[in-house]
Design a protein around this motif. Structure first.
Motif, PDB file in Angstrom:
ATOM      1  N   ARG A 379       0.689  -1.188   0.030  1.00  0.00           N
ATOM      2  CA  ARG A 379       0.105   0.062  -0.095  1.00  0.00           C
ATOM      3  C   ARG A 379       0.946   1.376   0.038  1.00  0.00           C
ATOM      4  O   ARG A 379       0.260   2.227  -0.129  1.00  0.00           O
ATOM      5  CB  ARG A 379      -0.784   0.030   1.337  1.00  0.00           C
ATOM      6  N   THR A 380       1.972   1.262   0.302  1.00  0.00           N
ATOM      7  CA  THR A 380       3.077   2.336   0.414  1.00  0.00           C
ATOM      8  C   THR A 380       4.091   2.435  -0.708  1.00  0.00           C
ATOM      9  O   THR A 380       4.693   3.459  -1.053  1.00  0.00           O
ATOM     10  CB  THR A 380       3.876   2.182   1.644  1.00  0.00           C
ATOM     11  N   GLY A 381       4.064   1.365  -1.608  1.00  0.00           N
ATOM     12  CA  GLY A 381       5.081   1.305  -2.569  1.00  0.00           C
ATOM     13  C   GLY A 381       6.371   0.814  -2.166  1.00  0.00           C
ATOM     14  O   GLY A 381       7.073   0.715  -3.021  1.00  0.00           O
ATOM     15  N   LYS A 382       6.878   0.627  -0.903  1.00  0.00           N
ATOM     16  CA  LYS A 382       8.002  -0.049  -0.186  1.00  0.00           C
ATOM     17  C   LYS A 382       7.855  -1.255  -0.612  1.00  0.00           C
ATOM     18  O   LYS A 382       6.745  -1.949  -0.163  1.00  0.00           O
ATOM     19  CB  LYS A 382       8.238   0.589   1.017  1.00  0.00           C
ATOM     20  N   PRO A 383       8.892  -2.158  -0.501  1.00  0.00           N
ATOM     21  CA  PRO A 383       8.704  -3.591  -0.236  1.00  0.00           C
ATOM     22  C   PRO A 383       8.415  -3.929   1.145  1.00  0.00           C
ATOM     23  O   PRO A 383       8.981  -3.116   1.993  1.00  0.00           O
ATOM     24  CB  PRO A 383      10.273  -4.049  -0.746  1.00  0.00           C
ATOM     25  N   GLN A 384       7.543  -5.012   1.384  1.00  0.00           N
ATOM     26  CA  GLN A 384       7.069  -5.399   2.740  1.00  0.00           C
ATOM     27  C   GLN A 384       7.895  -6.470   3.317  1.00  0.00           C
ATOM     28  O   GLN A 384       8.481  -7.448   2.379  1.00  0.00           O
ATOM     29  CB  GLN A 384       5.565  -5.627   2.478  1.00  0.00           C
ATOM     30  N   GLU A 673      10.435  -2.374  10.998  1.00  0.00           N
ATOM     31  CA  GLU A 673       9.105  -2.714  10.494  1.00  0.00           C
ATOM     32  C   GLU A 673       8.766  -2.302   8.761  1.00  0.00           C
ATOM     33  O   GLU A 673       8.162  -2.657   8.377  1.00  0.00           O
ATOM     34  CB  GLU A 673       7.924  -2.609  11.350  1.00  0.00           C
ATOM     35  N   GLU A 674       9.567  -1.297   8.684  1.00  0.00           N
ATOM     36  CA  GLU A 674       9.521  -0.521   7.391  1.00  0.00           C
ATOM     37  C   GLU A 674      10.412  -0.623   6.301  1.00  0.00           C
ATOM     38  O   GLU A 674      10.073  -0.688   5.135  1.00  0.00           O
ATOM     39  CB  GLU A 674       9.406   1.228   7.655  1.00  0.00           C
ATOM     40  N   LEU A 675      11.781  -0.847   6.566  1.00  0.00           N
ATOM     41  CA  LEU A 675      12.667  -1.189   5.700  1.00  0.00           C
ATOM     42  C   LEU A 675      13.462  -2.212   6.191  1.00  0.00           C
ATOM     43  O   LEU A 675      13.885  -2.790   7.062  1.00  0.00           O
ATOM     44  CB  LEU A 675      13.660   0.254   5.738  1.00  0.00           C
ATOM     45  N   ILE A 676      13.787  -2.771   4.749  1.00  0.00           N
ATOM     46  CA  ILE A 676      14.744  -4.113   4.617  1.00  0.00           C
ATOM     47  C   ILE A 676      16.300  -3.368   4.085  1.00  0.00           C
ATOM     48  O   ILE A 676      16.227  -2.994   3.013  1.00  0.00           O
ATOM     49  CB  ILE A 676      14.414  -5.092   4.060  1.00  0.00           C
ATOM     50  N   LEU A 677      16.963  -3.188   5.075  1.00  0.00           N
ATOM     51  CA  LEU A 677      18.189  -2.409   4.964  1.00  0.00           C
ATOM     52  C   LEU A 677      19.300  -3.092   4.114  1.00  0.00           C
ATOM     53  O   LEU A 677      19.964  -2.493   3.166  1.00  0.00           O
ATOM     54  CB  LEU A 677      18.820  -1.903   6.166  1.00  0.00           C
TER      55      LEU A 677
END
Length: 870
Positions: A379-384, A673-677
């Motif tokens: 829903r955000t465009g970022k990978p989950q 929880e937001e980013l896979i660095l």
């Protein structure tokens, strides 16, 4: 008699007319024969040769005829002589001048390669070493035109139809009989029968054990359970139909030609690698990152047109709608429940066993498989973060020897303009609208009447699951035991942060019985690796670049064109695959056409800025988040730097290495929880050190001590690996990073770079801070609604300028983080998810103390005040 005379008269007239016609035709032929240049040349040659045989001078007749012609047509022959002279001169110049090679198509950087650290064999396999991959992108819509370019008129005109109906027919084995014989499936039926018997008023002795299982009560309940299990299996199973697949492929051809003016591209080298991997005889498991409902058909469509075996696709049961669900099932979809635990199907052993057996037997039958590892659409465009359910089943199939190996293929899809519209309603906290027949029709109608630009479907290198398992067993940073749950980090390095993050995310309802923690963490690590590799290989569309620039580098509207051109060049230099190759100004105009009313454009000054509304910024952030994932690591370091510089007692000119890295680790723990660095085969500390090097290279920071800075950095790298902290004699070497300091540059370029990186993550930090401020006991929905309402109020009153911060996804992720920290507890009451504060955080002061780990990154930086002023 008179009649005969009349007939004869008519015949005579016809004979005279036909004779006149013959004379006319004969005269025309003679005229053409003697006036045609080719015939004249032929007669000249013939006369010249006859004259040679008779002893006359060679060429005299021909020369006489040419001389007469030149006199009659002097202008025409003069022009012909000039053309001959020009051609002769050009040929001479070409022969004598140096050879200039023909212009070659622009090559693209290699993308989608397997990880060189944990999959080196896969990286070197599946390609022809004699052929260099130039990154050529082919339009799958043009394959039929190329294949039937030299065919008949009908085939050329109906090339799409001919291509779809002449593709290879693949055979798919019906695995339902094998599933019904599976011991795990049979055992689940028996266990469920016993559980249901315990809930009835039947005497347990009537149920019987062993030899007494032929009793009437037991057989009645078992028959009912078997009927339910059969229905579950029927609902799950696919019904791949070759005819439906061909028809849908043809319809998809027509649909994409209508909605995607730029076509549907894929890398030619990726298709060649997949063909070689298919020849190995191992099942391919396609793992796409999920953006749109169109993904279901688009991956199958691209594989089918390129002659590859279409996979069985794991689709959510929300897609099982009338007619369209039947079509998807015919294209290979098998439906799974979106939630197995935490719903009315909680703990359904029959369903779990049926799904596991169906997947395992499909792989054993050498069928290709496709599942969306993120679960639902982003829903955000970022990978989950990955959902490890189906991946854990595939891992079990490999570990128990059902399959020798499987090749995991990360797949990335990207659109100039999202086909499904936007997710603004859901980001504002409104419930998701379930898919229905009429909503699907409306969506198709709306899509077919909108230009969505270009589409990219890219396949990464196939990665051996066996190789991944063997590699992950070697990494030491996963082997130490978990000493404490994930919680707010202190000022020391979080050396076990990688391990604790995997431990807190490695939960799945599809894990088998007696699964160890190490096994769960390995499945989670492989899943995160696939998501990270897919995100890094995603083709960058022009709308991604323009949206990112508008929300970070040029929020004020000045210098957008220059910033877009510079950002595209920087991304290309960093190895990202740009899905556009036209002039940057043309790409900007195309992006503005795709974004439409999301961007305000002042014709007089040519100023571009985001439309001042929450909905517009949320939709722009969806496209921009493709690059947010790319710049996440340096943005974390820059935000940590700002949190240190803005302290009341801070030195605004220098910063210590250890303090900066420690703060960056804490920030990533907040945003975990937001980013896979990074990929799990690299530590987070190593990744942040590389990001720090990027800030040094861009001139944001400079080493304070240039003489011994390089040596100190070498020691810091050794310290980061944490292999051996002690000398052989037992003496512990002091931390060399304590003496490293950096000077913060104040040049306009350095300030602009810091502001860009700071704005990259600022909306997320605003969302997390607001979530902490509105935290209170109650239902999850009420807490999310209160937070969203507070953010909307702050935006409308100009207290907070970032409309993208109004995101229910970010609020829910913050609640997950607080639950991992032990601040809140989630429970179900009357079918509602509720929140309560855990002691000692039910005290306001204690709660504020732990939330300060988030508040301290939400600083009022002078850089942001300057940006607001501009």
């Amino acid at each position: 008699m008179e009649t005969m005379i009349s007939v004869w008269t008519v015949v005579e007239h016809v004979r005279v007319a036909s004779g006149a016609a013959e004379v006319a035709i004969f005269t025309a032929i003679l005229y053409w024969f003697f006036t045609s240049s080719r015939v004249a040349d032929m007669l000249e040659v013939l006369g010249e040769r006859v004259g040679g045989w008779c002893g006359r001078e060679s060429g005299s007749l021909r020369q006489a005829v040419r001389a007469r012609r030149r006199q009659q047509n002097a202008d025409m022959y003069a022009k012909l002589d000039a053309d001959v002279a020009v051609r002769t001169t050009s040929l001479y110049r070409v022969k004598e001048s140096p050879v200039v090679p023909a212009p070659q198509p622009e090559t693209r950087p290699p993308a989608g390669l397997a990880c060189g650290r944990c999959a080196p064999v896969s990286r070197d396999s599946w390609h022809d070493p004699k052929i260099e991959d130039s990154g050529t992108v082919i339009n799958v819509l043009d394959i039929g035109r190329q294949n039937f370019a030299n065919s008949g008129v009908i085939s050329r005109y109906f090339c799409d139809l001919a291509q779809c109906f002449n593709l290879v027919k693949f055979q798919y084995k019906d695995v339902i009989p094998d599933v019904q014989k599976d011991p795990a499936y049979i055992k689940a039926i028996e266990d469920t029968t016993e559980e249901e018997l315990k809930k009835t008023d039947l005497n347990l002795d009537e149920k019987g054990d062993g030899d007494n299982r032929n009793s009437a009560g037991y057989l009645t309940v078992k028959k009912r359970v078997e009927a339910r299990a059969k229905k579950v299996l029927t609902d799950i199973s696919s019904a791949m139909s070759y005819n439906i697949l061909r028809v849908v492929a043809w319809l998809t051809h027509k649909a994409i030609r209508r909605v995607a003016g730029g076509g549907c591209g894929t890398r030619a080298g990726s298709v060649a690698r997949l063909r070689r991997a298919t020849a190995a005889g191992l099942p391919l498991v396609f793992v796409p990152l999920h953006r749109s409902h169109f993904d279901y058909i688009l991956v199958t469509f691209a594989l089918y047109l390129t002659g590859l075996r279409p996979p069985l696709v794991a689709a959510g049961d929300n897609m099982r709608i009338p007619f369209f669900g039947w079509i998807l099932r015919g294209c290979g979809a098998f439906y799974i429940r979106r939630r197995v635990d935490g719903s009315e199907h909680n703990g359904d052993p029959v369903y779990k066993a049926a799904l596991r057996s169906y997947i395992i037997n499909s792989l054993a039958a050498n069928n290709n498989l496709e599942f969306f590892i993120e679960g639902g659409r982003t829903r955000t465009g970022k990978p989950q973060p990955p959902k490890a359910g189906i991946l854990s089943v595939i891992m079990d199939a490999y570990l128990d020897g059902t399959i020798d190996d499987a090749l995991l293929v990360p797949v990335t899809l990207n659109y100039d303009k999202l086909v499904d519209g936007n997710f603004v309603r859901e980001q504002l906290g409104m419930p998701k609208q379930m898919e229905t027949f009429w909503s699907a029709l409306r969506g198709i109608w709306r899509t077919m009447n909108t230009n969505h630009g270009s589409i990219r479907v890219d396949f990464n290198q196939p990665i051996s699951l066996k190789e991944l398992v063997q590699s992950f067993k070697k990494y030491n940073h996963f082997k130490a035991p978990i000493e404490a749950p994930l919680g707010p980090a202190d000022d020391k390095f979080s050396s076990d942060l990688d391990r604790r993050l995997l431990y807190n995310h490695s939960h799945s309802s599809l894990y088998g019985d007696d699964v160890s923690t190490d096994h769960k963490m390995m499945v989670e690590a492989i899943g995160r690796h696939i998501v990270y590799e897919g995100a890094q290989a995603t083709a960058v569309m022009c709308t991604n670049v323009v949206s990112y620039v508008l929300l970070t580098e040029a929020r004020g509207g000045a210098g957008v064109r220059r910033a877009v051109r510079a950002r595209g060049a920087a991304l290309r230099a960093e190895g990202r695959d740009l899905a556009y190759r036209a002039d940057p100004d043309r790409c900007l105009e195309h992006a503005l056409e795709m974004l439409g009313p999301l961007v305000q454009r002042e014709r007089r000054t040519e100023t571009l800025r985001p439309t001042k509304s929450i909905a517009a910024e949320l939709e722009l952030s969806y496209y921009a988040n493709t690059l947010v994932a790319h710049y996440a690591a340096p943005a974390i370091v820059a935000t940590a730097l700002e949190s240190i510089v803005c302290r009341p007692d801070a030195d605004g000119d220098t910063v210590r290495h250890q303090e900066l890295l420690g703060s960056a680790l804490q920030l990533y723990e907040v945003l975990s929880e937001e980013l896979i660095l990074c990929a799990p085969c690299h530590t987070i500390h190593e990744t942040l050190l590389r990001a720090l090097d990027q800030l040094l290279a861009s001139g944001v920071l400079v080493n304070a001590e240039r003489t011994d800075g390089l040596e100190e950095e070498k020691w810091s790298r050794r310290f980061a690996k944490a292999i051996d902290d002690e000398e052989d004699d037992g003496y512990e070497r002091p931390d060399p990073t304590l003496r490293i300091k950096y000077i913060i540059q104040k040049t306009p370029e350095a300030i602009a770079e810091r502001r860009r990186l700071l704005l990259t993550l600022r909306p997320l930090i605003e969302s997390y801070s607001a979530s902490c401020r509105h935290l209170a006991p109650g239902t999850v929905k009420s807490v999310v609604k209160a937070t969203i309402d507070g953010l909307v109020h702050d935006y409308t009153t100009n207290k907070m300028p970032y409309g993208a911060a109004v995101s229910s996804d970010a609020v829910r992720n913050c609640l997950r983080l607080l639950r991992q920290w032990g601040v809140i507890e989630m429970y179900t009451d009357n079918k509602e998810r509720k929140i309560r504060l855990r002691p000692p955080y039910d005290d306001a002061q204690k709660l504020n103390d732990i939330c300060s780990h988030i508040y301290k990154f939400n600083v009022d930086s002078p850089l942001l005040r300057e940006e607001s002023a501009t």
